[in-house]
Design a protein around this motif. Structure first.
Motif, mmCIF file in Angstrom:
data_model
loop_
_atom_site.group_PDB
_atom_site.id
_atom_site.type_symbol
_atom_site.label_atom_id
_atom_site.label_comp_id
_atom_site.label_asym_id
_atom_site.label_seq_id
_atom_site.Cartn_x
_atom_site.Cartn_y
_atom_site.Cartn_z
ATOM 1 N N LEU A 171 -7.588 9.152 -2.393
ATOM 2 C CA LEU A 171 -7.795 7.941 -1.590
ATOM 3 C C LEU A 171 -9.101 7.270 -1.976
ATOM 4 O O LEU A 171 -10.113 7.930 -2.211
ATOM 5 N N HIS A 178 -2.699 0.204 2.448
ATOM 6 C CA HIS A 178 -2.699 -0.347 3.806
ATOM 7 C C HIS A 178 -3.978 -1.136 4.035
ATOM 8 O O HIS A 178 -5.050 -0.776 3.537
ATOM 9 N N ARG A 215 4.175 -3.606 -3.465
ATOM 10 C CA ARG A 215 4.640 -2.328 -2.916
ATOM 11 C C ARG A 215 6.064 -1.985 -3.363
ATOM 12 O O ARG A 215 6.425 -0.809 -3.475
ATOM 13 N N SER A 245 2.618 14.687 1.209
ATOM 14 C CA SER A 245 2.005 14.016 2.348
ATOM 15 C C SER A 245 1.299 12.758 1.884
ATOM 16 O O SER A 245 0.820 12.678 0.750
ATOM 17 N N GLY A 246 1.225 11.790 2.774
ATOM 18 C CA GLY A 246 0.419 10.610 2.483
ATOM 19 C C GLY A 246 -1.005 10.760 2.971
ATOM 20 O O GLY A 246 -1.836 9.879 2.775
ATOM 21 N N ASP A 303 6.947 6.536 -5.595
ATOM 22 C CA ASP A 303 7.021 7.203 -4.298
ATOM 23 C C ASP A 303 5.678 7.840 -3.952
ATOM 24 O O ASP A 303 4.937 8.288 -4.831
ATOM 25 N N CYS A 304 5.400 7.895 -2.675
ATOM 26 C CA CYS A 304 4.168 8.481 -2.122
ATOM 27 C C CYS A 304 2.933 7.609 -2.368
ATOM 28 O O CYS A 304 1.813 8.032 -2.066
ATOM 29 N N SER A 305 3.119 6.406 -2.907
ATOM 30 C CA SER A 305 1.996 5.465 -2.992
ATOM 31 C C SER A 305 1.779 4.849 -1.607
ATOM 32 O O SER A 305 2.734 4.586 -0.880
ATOM 33 N N ARG A 306 0.546 4.595 -1.282
ATOM 34 C CA ARG A 306 0.205 3.974 -0.009
ATOM 35 C C ARG A 306 -0.884 2.933 -0.232
ATOM 36 O O ARG A 306 -1.906 3.217 -0.868
ATOM 37 N N ARG A 357 -3.770 4.991 -1.912
ATOM 38 C CA ARG A 357 -3.529 6.433 -2.008
ATOM 39 C C ARG A 357 -2.405 6.741 -2.991
ATOM 40 O O ARG A 357 -1.417 6.021 -3.073
ATOM 41 N N HIS A 358 -2.563 7.830 -3.723
ATOM 42 C CA HIS A 358 -1.466 8.426 -4.500
ATOM 43 C C HIS A 358 -1.902 9.814 -4.951
ATOM 44 O O HIS A 358 -3.090 10.087 -5.096
#
Length: 385
Positions: free
Chosen positions: A165, A214, A204, A307-308, A209-212, A238-239
């Motif tokens: 992160l 915000h 987005r 998990s994110g 997958d699992c990228s965030r 995040r990833h």
């Protein structure tokens, strides 16, 4: 010689006292002065040597006991609360588990023929990722060979899947003007913010997958009748995969540059929190922890959990062998950072499990102290990848 279980039994009253104190006196990151004072009070009673002043971290501490040269076991306690919602992440339990494991293991060590040390790292500000990176930077984690902690959860997870992160403040600068009288003289920084927000939203769709990603808008302008000359967004990215994570960060920051140009603005980018690294789970430590879970009748758990979420324990795990299991201590439908979780982390089931998982960590530490050659396997696993 008393067993870990027998010694822990004598520590339960102080563990419960500490847990309840933390729960009833929630303090947000870098304001945990009451918590620090309570830890120190109990640790001094146990005869620990305590470093009370940590550079750059006024609410951190490091305590230890030693029985000569040998393996050094590090255990982490967290104790910061969430703004407005108290210990809805269960740091009251994390703090007390770390304390209980450390004082139990230290007493066992000093009454044995084994050599080594036990460290309790008082790590504040986990929610903003400032505590453990600060202790890493000042060299305190180098005192230990391994580091452990256990987090409360709604399910048993032995290998944490926490991810990378980074968080940035994106500030766009334009030129103010009267929005009705002379709008043509303004350069609208809010336009740049909206271009950035919308462009990232469209990005987005093409993410792994699992990228965030915000965001929030922290400054949208001063008044509705003034063309905004300054706007600001706060974004976290995040990833799990480090290489792709770096590519993703570059994409998002690149969008900020193009959004500024499109609106005729300039942009400043500043990291607002320390970077958080993904968790590197040490397989040998995980297996030792699982062995003791089995001894206590816990045989159902999740491995390789995706998990994110993230934690500054990930930063520690990149520098030394570490584990961060999350164990069931609340209802199955109770999620972290909710009022339900807040209610659950001070209930009898959570307290019972608090004692159990403190014992598991102490037993892992005892395994290593009793068989120092385990460190060779632990360090060999850490050196992989």
């Amino acid at each position: 010689m008393k067993t870990i279980a027998e010694i822990l039994e004598t520590k339960k009253a102080d563990m419960r006292e500490l847990e309840k104190f933390l729960y009833d006196n929630p303090e947000i990151e870098m304001e945990e002065f009451k918590a620090k004072e309570k830890f120190i009070e109990l640790l001094e009673k146990e005869g620990f040597e305590i470093e009370k002043e940590i550079e750059g971290l006024p609410t951190a501490f490091v305590a230890h006991k030693s029985n000569g040269e040998g393996p050094s076991i590090g255990i982490c306690s967290e104790y910061d609360a969430l703004p407005g919602i108290g210990h809805a992440c269960g740091h009251n339990l994390i703090g007390a588990m770390g304390y209980g494991a450390a004082v139990t293991l230290a007493e066992w060590l000093l009454n044995s023929d084994y050599k080594g040390s036990v460290y309790l790292f008082g790590t504040p500000a986990e929610e903003t990722g400032r505590g453990k990176p600060g202790l890493l930077e000042t060299g305190w984690f180098k005192k230990a060979d391994v580091a452990m902690m256990t987090h409360p959860s709604k399910e048993n997870i032995v290998t944490s899947g926490m991810i990378n992160l980074e968080g940035y403040d994106i500030t766009f600068h334009g030129r103010a003007s009267h929005a009705a009288g002379a709008p043509e003289n303004g350069v609208n920084a809010l336009d740049a913010a909206m271009i950035f927000y919308s462009s990232v939203a469209m990005l987005r769709q093409q993410l792994r997958d699992c990228s965030r990603i915000h965001m929030i808008i922290t400054n949208g302008g001063a008044a509705v009748n003034i063309i905004p000359d300054k706007t600001q967004l706060r974004v976290e990215i995040r990833h799990e995969d480090v290489k792709y994570f770096r590519e993703l960060v570059d994409k998002v920051l690149g969008i900020a540059e193009y959004a500024a140009k499109a609106a005729g603005c300039t942009v400043d980018v500043e990291m607002f929190e320390p970077p958080i690294a993904c968790m590197k789970n040490n397989k040998v430590l995980v297996e030792l922890y699982k062995k003791h879970l089995h001894e206590h009748g816990i045989t159902q758990y999740i491995e390789n959990f995706k998990s994110g979420g993230c934690s500054d324990m990930g930063n520690v795990s990149q520098e030394m062998p570490a584990i961060h299991p999350s164990m069931a201590m609340v209802r199955p439908d109770s999620d972290e950072h909710t009022l339900e979780f807040l209610e659950d982390v001070d209930k009898p089931f959570a307290i019972e499990r608090m004692y159990l998982f403190a014992q598991c960590m102490a037993e892992v530490g005892a395994d290593i102290l009793a068989e120092p050659k385990l460190l060779d396997d632990i360090k060999a696993d850490f050196s992989k990848d």
